[in-house]
Design an enzyme around this catalytic site. Sequence first.
Site, short mmCIF file in Angstrom:
data_model
loop_
_atom_site.label_atom_id
_atom_site.label_comp_id
_atom_site.label_asym_id
_atom_site.label_seq_id
_atom_site.Cartn_x
_atom_site.Cartn_y
_atom_site.Cartn_z
CB THR A 74 -0.92 0.02 1.24
OG1 THR A 74 -1.76 -1.13 1.21
CG2 THR A 74 -1.77 1.28 1.30
CB CYS A 328 -8.62 -4.13 0.91
SG CYS A 328 -7.20 -5.17 0.67
C1 LIG Z 1 -2.24 -7.14 -0.54
C2 LIG Z 1 -2.13 -6.22 -1.71
C3 LIG Z 1 -1.78 -4.88 -1.55
C4 LIG Z 1 -1.56 -4.27 -0.18
O1 LIG Z 1 -0.38 -4.74 0.37
P1 LIG Z 1 -0.03 -4.42 1.91
O2 LIG Z 1 1.37 -4.89 2.01
O3 LIG Z 1 -0.99 -5.22 2.72
O4 LIG Z 1 -0.17 -2.97 2.11
C5 LIG Z 1 -1.65 -4.10 -2.66
N1 LIG Z 1 -1.86 -4.61 -3.89
C6 LIG Z 1 -2.21 -5.89 -4.09
C7 LIG Z 1 -2.42 -6.40 -5.48
C8 LIG Z 1 -2.36 -6.74 -3.00
O5 LIG Z 1 -2.72 -7.99 -3.20
#
Ligand SMILES: *Cc1c(COP(=O)(O)O)cnc(C)c1O
Length: 381
Positions: A74, A328
């Site tokens: 993120t 999410c």
């Molecule tokens: C899980 C995910 C994120 C977020 O990653 P975090 O490390 O949890 O912030 C962003 N993009 C994709 C495609 C994801 O699967």
Amino acid sequence: MQRPIYLDCHATTPVDERVLEVMLPYFRESFGNPASIGHLYGWEAESAVKLAREAIAKAINASPEEIIFTSGATEANNLAIKGVAEAYHQKGQHIITMQTEHSAVLDPCAYLESLGFEVTYLPVKSDGLVDLTELERTIRTDTILVSIMAANNEIGVLQPISTIGQICRDRQVLFHTDAAQAIGKIPLDVMAMHIDLMSLTAHKIYGAKGVGALYVRRRHPRVNIAPQLHGGGHERGMRSGTLYTPQIVSFAKALEIAISSQLEEQQKILTLRQHLWNRLSELDCIHLNGHATQRLAGNLNVSFLGVNGQALMLALQPVVAVSSGSACSSAKTAPSHVLKALGHSDELAYASIRFGIGRFNTLEEIEIVASHIVKSVRSLR
Ligand SMILES: *Cc1c(COP(=O)(O)O)cnc(C)c1O
């Protein structure tokens, strides 16, 4: 009570024992701040971070100075998209992304729109793949960035990253890819694929939560980004904040394991997925969402026609941990924007389940889950 079988590996994965083992010393005796240059505690931590950075860079064919540690994908996406927008706004204010991106790409783009940037959200075909002719048509002289994910977190679809990289390179537009789901599962080479920025995270590959990285190309071309966190000037000023040594060490170890066992492990996971699909195919009126083969080995996203999605989730909860849509967005009640982009109705989108099979799943577990789903869907219909 028996805990449900975990098939939600797109949301997160458990920390591998081998990963946990290498993290522990950095909570205990070697707890120093990697930026403390005056004593052994700092040197130990600094040396661990250095080795991890080198290993992560090598795994994607980058150099260590091109890796910026972040709190996850993120933050890496935010740093890439907002950082490029801020650094290049005088060159142009147009950004291209895709409708099926993760909210960690879509939301920074929407934020930039509120500042006056223009964003094109490319549609996808019914199989979830982006239309490359459409992409080429959309690139303008004021386009500064193309952001297209490597693997989708809901439908597992793998975009043709090399081809997209080549298109962007030919048109001299920077190319960012969110590889949170792809890293460790498919080969990623930033040189061969002409990737300029790439977001990574550890917790989808059996590393700790709270750590990731942004790869930022330093040569041919040298990419500039404006920092989004200001402070002590860590990570060459691009991301301030004390480095979290245990998590960083976990990331490197998790990636090393994933890559050294990639072919074998993905093959094993693919066999489990095929078994699950074969068993679910005993049901009438099911629909596979996303391209049949161009997808992550561990991903299955299935719509169960004529079933109330919420009732299905409730029936599955005691036996299997899965999601409808992404983790999410499943807190929200809106239907998945990814399935909507494939052209699905709200009703079909709600009646969809995302399965994420991982390293620790067994054929026996898949068998239990499949039997329970077949039974539940039949009784709900
Ligand atoms: C899980 C995910 C994120 C977020 O990653 P975090 O490390 O949890 O912030 C962003 N993009 C994709 C495609 C994801 O699967």
